[in-house]
Design an enzyme around this catalytic site. Structure first.
Site, mmCIF file in Angstrom:
data_model
loop_
_atom_site.group_PDB
_atom_site.id
_atom_site.type_symbol
_atom_site.label_atom_id
_atom_site.label_comp_id
_atom_site.label_asym_id
_atom_site.label_seq_id
_atom_site.Cartn_x
_atom_site.Cartn_y
_atom_site.Cartn_z
ATOM 1 N N CYS A 184 68.772 47.453 48.806
ATOM 2 C CA CYS A 184 67.773 46.395 48.893
ATOM 3 C C CYS A 184 66.475 46.852 48.233
ATOM 4 O O CYS A 184 66.256 48.044 48.026
ATOM 5 C CB CYS A 184 67.526 46.001 50.348
ATOM 6 S SG CYS A 184 67.071 47.393 51.428
ATOM 7 N N CYS A 230 64.812 50.207 52.217
ATOM 8 C CA CYS A 230 64.809 49.593 50.896
ATOM 9 C C CYS A 230 64.018 50.437 49.891
ATOM 10 O O CYS A 230 63.251 51.318 50.273
ATOM 11 C CB CYS A 230 64.198 48.192 50.978
ATOM 12 S SG CYS A 230 65.181 47.011 51.940
#
Length: 315
Positions: free
Chosen positions: A204, A123
Site C-alpha cells: 500500500c 504502507c
C-alpha cells in the site's frame, strides 16, 4: 543522471510526477563522506547483481534446526512484538512437503502454514526487485524505510534453503531435489509464489521496484515479480509504483525507463490505473555500488575529477 517521466492514470488526465531522491542514512553518509560527495558530482553507472544459491542438490542439511532457529530469532530479536508458534509452523511446513512427491506440491498446499503466520506491514515501505538481489539488500539496509519479501517471517525463515520430499519414504530427500524448471508444482517455487503473492497483496502507499538495466528483459513476465507480484498489486491500495532502473558500472546499458521491457511494464501499470514514476541511475544506488567496489574505473574517474577540482580551488 536522474530521469523523471510523465505518469498517467488510466482513469484520469496526464500528470507530471517527479522522482523523489532517497538520501542515505546520515551515519552512512558521514562514514563515507568523501565518496558520497564524489558521486553527487560525478554520477555514473551502477553495477546490478543477482544473488547466488548454495551449491546443494538435495534438501538443505539440518533444515529443521535452521528454519525453527530462524523463526525464534525473528520473533525474539528482529520483531519481538510478534507472537508465533515456531514449532507449529514447522509442523505445517513438514507435513506439506513430505507427504507429497517432489513435483507435486501446489501453492494451495501451503495455505495452512501461511495461515499460522499472518503478517501485515506499514504502507510506503514495500520494495520489489528482479535480478538485482545483492544491490536490493544493500539498498534496504541503508534506507530502513524499505521492507522486502526477505524481511517477512516466511522470507526470513526460508531464504536460500532447498527442500523436497522423498517419494519412497515419508521424509525429506537430502540427496537430490529437482530443478525449478523440471516441474510445475516444485515445493520451493510454490512456497515462494504464495509468499510473493501475499506480500504484494498487502502492499500500500508508494511501492518501489528495482530492475536491472544491464540485461535484456529487465522486466520479465516469467519472473516472480512479473508473473505474481505485479498482478497481485492493488491499484486501490497503491498510490505510486516507483521504478528504479540500475545498470552495471561499466555497462552494458541495455534498458532504461524509455527503452526495452521497462516500457512494457509502464504500459501495464497505466492500463491497470496505477500512477508511476521511473528513474534511471538513482544516485543513492550508484553511491552504494561504488562503496561496495570503489576500485571500479567509473568510481576512480569521478574521484580523480573531484581531486583536480579541489586543487584548482586551493590555487
Amino acid at each position: 543522471m536522474k530521469t523523471s517521466l510523465t505518469a498517467m492514470s488510466a482513469s484520469g488526465p496526464e500528470r507530471r510526477v517527479h522522482v523523489h531522491q532517497i538520501t542515505p542514512r546520515q551515519d552512512i553518509a558521514a562514514y563515507t563522506g568523501q565518496r558520497f560527495i564524489t558521486l553527487l558530482l560525478c554520477p555514473n553507472t551502477l553495477k546490478a547483481e543477482t544473488g547466488t544459491t548454495p551449491n546443494i542438490t538435495g534438501t538443505t542439511p539440518n533444515i529443521k534446526h535452521i528454519v525453527v532457529g530462524r523463526c525464534y530469532n525473528y520473533i525474539t530479536l528482529v520483531n519481538p512484538s510478534l507472537r508465533y508458534d515456531c514449532e507449529a509452523i514447522w509442523r505445517e511446513f513438514e507435513e506439506t512437503v513430505v507427504q507429497r512427491s517432489s513435483c507435486n506440491v501446489k501453492v494451495k498446499d501451503y495455505h495452512q502454514m501461511f495461515h499460522a503466520m499472518p503478517q501485515t506491514w506499514l504502507c510506503d515501505r514495500f520494495l520489489f526487485w528482479s535480478k538485482t538481489r545483492t544491490l536490493m539488500h544493500s539498498y534496504a539496509a541503508v534506507d530502513r524505510n524499505f521492507w522486502t519479501l526477505e524481511d517477512t517471517l516466511v522470507g526470513y525463515m526460508f531464504n536460500d534453503l532447498i527442500w523436497c520430499g522423498h517419494e519412497e519414504d515419508l521424509g525429506f530427500d537430502f540427496s537430490s531435489c529437482p530443478e525449478w524448471s523440471e516441474c510445475v508444482d516444485h515445493p520451493v517455487y510454490s512456497l515462494w509464489r504464495q509468499a510473493s503473492q501475499n506480500f504484494a497483496e498487502t502492499a500500500c502507499g508508494n511501492v518501489t521496484v528495482l530492475l536491472n538495466g544491464s540485461i535484456e528483459n529487465a522486466f520479465n513476465r516469467k519472473s516472480m515479480f512479473g508473473s505474481v507480484e505485479l498482478d497481485s498489486l492493488n491499484p486501490q491500495m497503491v498510490d505510486h509504483v516507483n521504478i528504479k532502473v540500475v545498470s552495471n558500472l561499466e555497462g552494458p546499458f541495455i534498458e532504461s525507463c524509455s527503452h526495452g521491457s521497462i516500457v512494457d511494464l509502464i504500459e501495464i501499470l497505466q492500463s491497470r490505473g496505477f500512477r508511476w514514476t521511473c528513474t534511471d541511475n538513482d544516485i543513492t544506488l550508484m553511491f552504494l555500488q561504488c562503496i561496495q567496489n570503489p576500485k571500479q574505473s567509473s568510481c576512480q574517474t569521478c574521484a580523480n575529477s573531484l581531486l583536480n577540482r579541489k586543487t584548482v580551488a586551493f590555487n
